[in-house]
Design an enzyme around this catalytic site. Structure first.
Site, mmCIF file in Angstrom:
data_model
loop_
_atom_site.group_PDB
_atom_site.id
_atom_site.type_symbol
_atom_site.label_atom_id
_atom_site.label_comp_id
_atom_site.label_asym_id
_atom_site.label_seq_id
_atom_site.Cartn_x
_atom_site.Cartn_y
_atom_site.Cartn_z
ATOM 1 N N TYR A 1 -35.019 -15.057 -84.248
ATOM 2 C CA TYR A 1 -34.621 -15.100 -85.549
ATOM 3 C C TYR A 1 -35.277 -15.993 -86.498
ATOM 4 O O TYR A 1 -35.892 -15.724 -87.475
ATOM 5 C CB TYR A 1 -33.173 -15.601 -85.560
ATOM 6 C CG TYR A 1 -32.608 -15.708 -86.806
ATOM 7 C CD1 TYR A 1 -31.907 -14.569 -87.412
ATOM 8 C CD2 TYR A 1 -32.530 -16.839 -87.696
ATOM 9 C CE1 TYR A 1 -31.338 -14.413 -88.698
ATOM 10 C CE2 TYR A 1 -31.756 -16.747 -88.881
ATOM 11 C CZ TYR A 1 -31.205 -15.712 -89.661
ATOM 12 O OH TYR A 1 -30.689 -15.671 -90.665
ATOM 13 N N GLY B 1 -20.818 -11.588 -97.517
ATOM 14 C CA GLY B 1 -21.602 -12.949 -97.640
ATOM 15 C C GLY B 1 -22.234 -13.286 -98.646
ATOM 16 O O GLY B 1 -21.991 -13.032 -99.884
#
Length: 264
Positions: free
Chosen positions: A149, A12
């Site tokens: 998150y 990523g």
């Protein structure tokens, strides 16, 4: 030639950072859990760009992993790390009360504790020699209120801005990178379906890394890639907090926080 250390290097955004830094002449210390993927990336960078690499397998959810990377960041002399990219991270598909608390604690350890420990180690070493930069990969999720998150990424963004004040005049810079939805393995690893996210909301990992490093050179404390997400940053910054909560609830949809599919 300078040395960069990238966590979450094997995939990523972290992998894009490694490639771009190697392409522009940095030696790279590669940090992630998967030794095989790190070794493969190291060979690629060395053969493609002629740089030196160092593989440092570490699980940043553990004290041992964080301590090993912090020790490497504390080194001076020829092995001094000039750029730290705190990129390691993951998300949970389920909402807070439907998650196993152990998973929530592991997320907190990687997204918050590791960033704190490694930033502290790197910042002290860099400040002692009067140069260096730290990039903490946060998220546009830090601008809204979409579960734990968002809370973790809010910590990263706020910590980075606070430390920019502490480091002013020291020769050391710090930047929070706040991307949105990005084409990486992030969501597939969560098991989250992303088919209904409009195409204009997606970012290219390689481009956002180049944009971030441009902002680093410009001395920016917050780097938000993409016009759409820069607009979202401005809007959420001026809205009352109640409105931000309502917007966040609407973004999560009728299924509630279980659709917590933050961009990074």
């Amino acid at each position: 030639m300078t040395i960069a250390l990238v966590t979450g290097a094997s995939a990523g955004i972290g992998r894009s950072f490694c490639r771009e830094l190697a392409r522009t002449g940095h030696d790279v210390v590669l940090v992630a859990r998967d030794r095989t993927r790190l070794d493969d990336l190291a060979r690629e960078l060395e053969s493609s760009y002629g740089v030196a690499t160092e593989v440092l397998p570490a699980d940043l959810s553990t004290d041992e992993g964080r301590d090993a990377v912090a020790a490497r960041l504390g080194e001076q002399g020829d092995r001094a790390v000039d750029l730290l990219v705190n990129n390691a991270g993951f998300g949970l598909k389920t909402s807070f009360f439907n998650s196993d608390v152990a998973d929530e604690q592991r997320q907190l350890a990687v997204l918050c504790e590791a960033v704190l420990v490694l930033t502290h180690a790197a910042g002290r070493a860099m400040r002692a020699r009067g140069r260096g930069h730290i990039v903490n990969v946060s998220s546009v999720a830090s601008y809204v209120t979409m579960g734990s998150y968002s809370a973790c990424k809010s910590f990263v963004t706020t910590l980075t801005q606070s430390l920019a004040i502490d480091l002013a005049g020291s020769g050391v810079g710090i930047t929070a990178l706040c991307p949105g939805y990005t084409h990486t393995e992030f969501h597939s690893r969560m098991g989250a379906g992303m088919e209904d996210v409009p195409g204009f909301m997606w970012l290219d990992s390689d481009r956002l890394v180049r944009d971030c490093l441009r902002d680093v050179r410009a001395g920016k404390v917050i780097s938000t890639p993409g016009a759409f997400y820069r607009s979202a940053e401005m809007i959420t910054g001026v809205l009352p907090r109640g409105a931000v909560r309502r917007l966040s609830a609407a973004m999560m949809g009728s299924e509630g926080p279980s659709r917590e599919r933050n961009g990074r």
